[in-house]
Design a protein around this motif. Structure first.
Motif, PDB file in Angstrom:
ATOM      1  N   GLY A 186      83.680  52.840   9.017  1.00  0.00           N
ATOM      2  CA  GLY A 186      82.576  52.671   8.081  1.00  0.00           C
ATOM      3  C   GLY A 186      81.238  53.133   8.626  1.00  0.00           C
ATOM      4  N   SER A 187      81.247  53.937   9.676  1.00  0.00           N
ATOM      5  CA  SER A 187      80.001  54.390  10.280  1.00  0.00           C
ATOM      6  C   SER A 187      79.315  55.409   9.380  1.00  0.00           C
ATOM      7  CB  SER A 187      80.286  55.025  11.646  1.00  0.00           C
ATOM      8  OG  SER A 187      79.139  55.667  12.121  1.00  0.00           O
ATOM      9  N   TYR A 188      77.978  55.321   9.365  1.00  0.00           N
ATOM     10  CA  TYR A 188      77.205  56.274   8.560  1.00  0.00           C
ATOM     11  C   TYR A 188      76.365  57.152   9.470  1.00  0.00           C
ATOM     12  CZ  TYR A 188      78.573  53.423   4.613  1.00  0.00           C
ATOM     13  OH  TYR A 188      79.305  52.754   3.670  1.00  0.00           O
ATOM     14  N   SER A 189      76.850  57.396  10.684  1.00  0.00           N
ATOM     15  CA  SER A 189      76.073  58.169  11.649  1.00  0.00           C
ATOM     16  C   SER A 189      76.104  59.655  11.324  1.00  0.00           C
ATOM     17  CB  SER A 189      76.623  57.930  13.060  1.00  0.00           C
ATOM     18  OG  SER A 189      77.959  58.374  13.122  1.00  0.00           O
ATOM     19  N   ASN A 190      75.231  60.383  12.061  1.00  0.00           N
ATOM     20  CA  ASN A 190      75.171  61.850  11.966  1.00  0.00           C
ATOM     21  C   ASN A 190      74.814  62.348  10.572  1.00  0.00           C
ATOM     22  OD1 ASN A 190      75.872  62.325  14.679  1.00  0.00           O
ATOM     23  ND2 ASN A 190      77.990  61.851  14.186  1.00  0.00           N
ATOM     24  N   ARG A 191      73.780  61.759   9.981  1.00  0.00           N
ATOM     25  CA  ARG A 191      73.364  62.230   8.665  1.00  0.00           C
ATOM     26  C   ARG A 191      72.210  63.217   8.766  1.00  0.00           C
ATOM     27  NH1 ARG A 191      72.047  57.589   4.830  1.00  0.00           N
ATOM     28  NH2 ARG A 191      70.712  57.018   6.546  1.00  0.00           N
ATOM     29  N   GLY A 192      71.891  63.657   9.980  1.00  0.00           N
ATOM     30  CA  GLY A 192      70.832  64.641  10.143  1.00  0.00           C
ATOM     31  C   GLY A 192      69.443  64.049  10.084  1.00  0.00           C
ATOM     32  N   MET A 193      69.324  62.754  10.261  1.00  0.00           N
ATOM     33  CA  MET A 193      68.014  62.112  10.212  1.00  0.00           C
ATOM     34  C   MET A 193      67.523  61.830  11.619  1.00  0.00           C
ATOM     35  SD  MET A 193      68.620  59.467   7.068  1.00  0.00           S
ATOM     36  CE  MET A 193      66.903  59.048   6.861  1.00  0.00           C
ATOM     37  N   GLU A 202      72.720  49.512  28.583  1.00  0.00           N
ATOM     38  CA  GLU A 202      73.856  48.807  27.999  1.00  0.00           C
ATOM     39  C   GLU A 202      73.922  47.365  28.493  1.00  0.00           C
ATOM     40  OE1 GLU A 202      76.808  52.692  27.451  1.00  0.00           O
ATOM     41  OE2 GLU A 202      76.980  51.423  29.231  1.00  0.00           O
ATOM     42  N   GLN A 203      73.527  47.161  29.748  1.00  0.00           N
ATOM     43  CA  GLN A 203      73.590  45.826  30.336  1.00  0.00           C
ATOM     44  C   GLN A 203      72.452  44.926  29.868  1.00  0.00           C
ATOM     45  OE1 GLN A 203      73.637  45.851  34.632  1.00  0.00           O
ATOM     46  NE2 GLN A 203      73.466  43.632  34.802  1.00  0.00           N
ATOM     47  N   ASN A 204      71.230  45.460  29.843  1.00  0.00           N
ATOM     48  CA  ASN A 204      70.052  44.643  29.521  1.00  0.00           C
ATOM     49  C   ASN A 204      69.573  44.790  28.081  1.00  0.00           C
ATOM     50  OD1 ASN A 204      69.655  43.482  32.155  1.00  0.00           O
ATOM     51  ND2 ASN A 204      68.971  45.493  32.826  1.00  0.00           N
ATOM     52  N   GLY A 205      70.049  45.825  27.401  1.00  0.00           N
ATOM     53  CA  GLY A 205      69.632  46.055  26.021  1.00  0.00           C
ATOM     54  C   GLY A 205      70.632  45.494  25.027  1.00  0.00           C
ATOM     55  N   HIS A 206      70.383  45.777  23.771  1.00  0.00           N
ATOM     56  CA  HIS A 206      71.237  45.300  22.679  1.00  0.00           C
ATOM     57  C   HIS A 206      71.622  46.487  21.808  1.00  0.00           C
ATOM     58  CE1 HIS A 206      69.945  41.144  23.617  1.00  0.00           C
ATOM     59  NE2 HIS A 206      68.789  41.730  23.892  1.00  0.00           N
ATOM     60  N   HIS A 207      72.905  46.765  21.720  1.00  0.00           N
ATOM     61  CA  HIS A 207      73.378  47.873  20.894  1.00  0.00           C
ATOM     62  C   HIS A 207      73.170  47.528  19.419  1.00  0.00           C
ATOM     63  CE1 HIS A 207      76.584  50.216  18.758  1.00  0.00           C
ATOM     64  NE2 HIS A 207      75.951  51.166  19.403  1.00  0.00           N
ATOM     65  N   ILE A 208      72.641  48.487  18.661  1.00  0.00           N
ATOM     66  CA  ILE A 208      72.442  48.300  17.217  1.00  0.00           C
ATOM     67  C   ILE A 208      73.397  49.239  16.494  1.00  0.00           C
ATOM     68  CG2 ILE A 208      70.803  48.293  15.306  1.00  0.00           C
ATOM     69  CD1 ILE A 208      68.536  48.158  17.341  1.00  0.00           C
ATOM     70  N   PRO A 209      74.455  48.722  15.902  1.00  0.00           N
ATOM     71  CA  PRO A 209      75.372  49.601  15.160  1.00  0.00           C
ATOM     72  C   PRO A 209      74.647  50.241  13.981  1.00  0.00           C
ATOM     73  CG  PRO A 209      76.287  47.394  15.453  1.00  0.00           C
ATOM     74  CD  PRO A 209      74.847  47.331  15.846  1.00  0.00           C
ATOM     75  N   LEU A 210      74.888  51.524  13.752  1.00  0.00           N
ATOM     76  CA  LEU A 210      74.265  52.207  12.626  1.00  0.00           C
ATOM     77  C   LEU A 210      74.974  51.790  11.343  1.00  0.00           C
ATOM     78  CD1 LEU A 210      73.762  55.786  14.100  1.00  0.00           C
ATOM     79  CD2 LEU A 210      72.088  53.951  13.898  1.00  0.00           C
ATOM     80  N   GLY A 211      74.183  51.508  10.320  1.00  0.00           N
ATOM     81  CA  GLY A 211      74.738  51.087   9.044  1.00  0.00           C
ATOM     82  C   GLY A 211      74.203  51.940   7.914  1.00  0.00           C
ATOM     83  N   PHE A 212      74.324  51.426   6.718  1.00  0.00           N
ATOM     84  CA  PHE A 212      73.849  52.152   5.544  1.00  0.00           C
ATOM     85  C   PHE A 212      72.546  51.541   5.043  1.00  0.00           C
ATOM     86  CE2 PHE A 212      74.003  52.946   0.863  1.00  0.00           C
ATOM     87  CZ  PHE A 212      73.725  54.298   0.932  1.00  0.00           C
ATOM     88  N   GLN A 213      72.573  50.257   4.691  1.00  0.00           N
ATOM     89  CA  GLN A 213      71.352  49.559   4.276  1.00  0.00           C
ATOM     90  C   GLN A 213      71.330  48.196   4.928  1.00  0.00           C
ATOM     91  OE1 GLN A 213      71.169  49.610  -0.059  1.00  0.00           O
ATOM     92  NE2 GLN A 213      69.575  51.154   0.094  1.00  0.00           N
ATOM     93  N   PRO A 214      70.492  47.955   5.904  1.00  0.00           N
ATOM     94  CA  PRO A 214      69.552  48.900   6.515  1.00  0.00           C
ATOM     95  C   PRO A 214      70.245  49.810   7.515  1.00  0.00           C
ATOM     96  CG  PRO A 214      69.328  46.778   7.577  1.00  0.00           C
ATOM     97  CD  PRO A 214      70.354  46.602   6.473  1.00  0.00           C
ATOM     98  N   ARG A 215      69.625  50.922   7.794  1.00  0.00           N
ATOM     99  CA  ARG A 215      70.192  51.930   8.684  1.00  0.00           C
ATOM    100  C   ARG A 215      70.256  51.432  10.129  1.00  0.00           C
ATOM    101  NH1 ARG A 215      73.502  55.936   9.848  1.00  0.00           N
ATOM    102  NH2 ARG A 215      72.583  57.718  10.899  1.00  0.00           N
ATOM    103  N   ILE A 216      69.135  50.894  10.638  1.00  0.00           N
ATOM    104  CA  ILE A 216      69.059  50.360  12.004  1.00  0.00           C
ATOM    105  C   ILE A 216      68.560  48.919  11.902  1.00  0.00           C
ATOM    106  CG2 ILE A 216      68.009  50.615  14.297  1.00  0.00           C
ATOM    107  CD1 ILE A 216      67.689  53.597  13.718  1.00  0.00           C
ATOM    108  N   ASP A 217      69.471  47.973  11.828  1.00  0.00           N
ATOM    109  CA  ASP A 217      69.116  46.578  11.553  1.00  0.00           C
ATOM    110  C   ASP A 217      68.665  45.863  12.820  1.00  0.00           C
ATOM    111  OD1 ASP A 217      68.699  44.197  10.303  1.00  0.00           O
ATOM    112  OD2 ASP A 217      70.806  43.830   9.799  1.00  0.00           O
ATOM    113  N   TYR A 218      67.442  46.196  13.272  1.00  0.00           N
ATOM    114  CA  TYR A 218      66.940  45.595  14.508  1.00  0.00           C
ATOM    115  C   TYR A 218      66.514  44.146  14.322  1.00  0.00           C
ATOM    116  CZ  TYR A 218      62.323  46.911  12.618  1.00  0.00           C
ATOM    117  OH  TYR A 218      61.216  47.061  11.815  1.00  0.00           O
ATOM    118  N   ILE A 219      66.209  43.735  13.084  1.00  0.00           N
ATOM    119  CA  ILE A 219      65.841  42.333  12.832  1.00  0.00           C
ATOM    120  C   ILE A 219      66.999  41.400  13.199  1.00  0.00           C
ATOM    121  CG2 ILE A 219      65.370  40.652  10.996  1.00  0.00           C
ATOM    122  CD1 ILE A 219      62.876  42.197  11.718  1.00  0.00           C
ATOM    123  N   LYS A 220      68.211  41.840  12.967  1.00  0.00           N
ATOM    124  CA  LYS A 220      69.382  41.029  13.313  1.00  0.00           C
ATOM    125  C   LYS A 220      69.407  40.762  14.822  1.00  0.00           C
ATOM    126  CE  LYS A 220      73.233  41.755  11.094  1.00  0.00           C
ATOM    127  NZ  LYS A 220      74.499  42.386  10.634  1.00  0.00           N
TER     128      LYS A 220
END
Length: 200
Positions: free
Chosen positions: A28-35, A177-195
């Motif tokens: 269900g990834s929406y990556s690589n949309r040229g944005m 990867e160790q100290n950060g938080h991976h944000i899976p790319l989605g559709f709406q919202p695209r980058i859900d950093y609030i989560k």
């Protein structure tokens, strides 16, 4: 139009890179949309505002116009302009009564994130925001893998200090990867950093 930094150095705009979409979207990834990362974040912030989740805006950079041509009465063409002052970070706003301030950067380097992508005044600004109790972080994208991470400013400051003391001039991907938080790319919202912020 010529745009220059306060020190007179010419500004070179970043060309938007073209990304070829994947034919098979896995999981269900929406990556690589040229944005670009900026496009994705602007779209995400619009999603947050429309749903009254948060109010986050991209900061405009103050520009001083130096030379304007008027080819006709109804049109003006800016020929030369300068950034009035060095910008701080890219985005700021408010979420649940808390001030949010962050920078967004991307790199094509697959193994590390070059610290030269940041500037001393930006790092100093992030430290000042943290000292006032604000939520401050950077969003980093590894374009080769279409992977996005949220790295809290406190970690960036540690890596910056390491560099200033003669250490590495980049952050290893493993460190992010160790100290950060991976944000899976989605559709709406695209980058859900609030989560991610909700878990901090």
């Amino acid at each position: 139009m010529n745009v220059n930094y306060p020190n007179g150095k010419k500004y070179k705009s970043k060309e938007r890179e073209t990304v070829i979409p994947l034919k098979n979207k896995k999981n269900g990834s929406y990556s690589n949309r040229g944005m670009t990362l900026e496009d994705d974040l602007n779209e995400t912030n619009e999603f947050y505002r429309e749903r009254r989740i948060a109010v986050i805006h991209k900061k405009p950079t103050p520009v001083q116009i130096v030379q304007v041509d008027y080819p006709n009465r109804s049109a003006a063409v800016i020929k030369e302009a300068y950034f009035k002052l060095a910008s701080t970070t890219d985005y700021n706003g408010v979420y649940k009564g808390k001030y949010i301030d962050f920078e967004a950067k991307e790199t094509q380097n697959p193994t590390s994130f070059p610290l030269k992508n940041f500037h001393q005044h930006q790092v100093q600004h992030m430290e000042e925001v943290m000292n006032q109790g604000g939520i401050c972080f950077v969003i980093l994208r590894f374009t080769k893998f279409e992977q996005v991470y949220l790295l809290e400013a406190k970690h960036l400051l540690n890596y910056w200090e390491r560099m200033m003391n003669g250490g590495r001039k980049s952050i290893m991907k493993e460190e992010i990867e160790q100290n950060g938080h991976h944000i899976p790319l989605g559709f709406q919202p695209r980058i859900d950093y609030i989560k991610i912020i909700d878990t901090l």
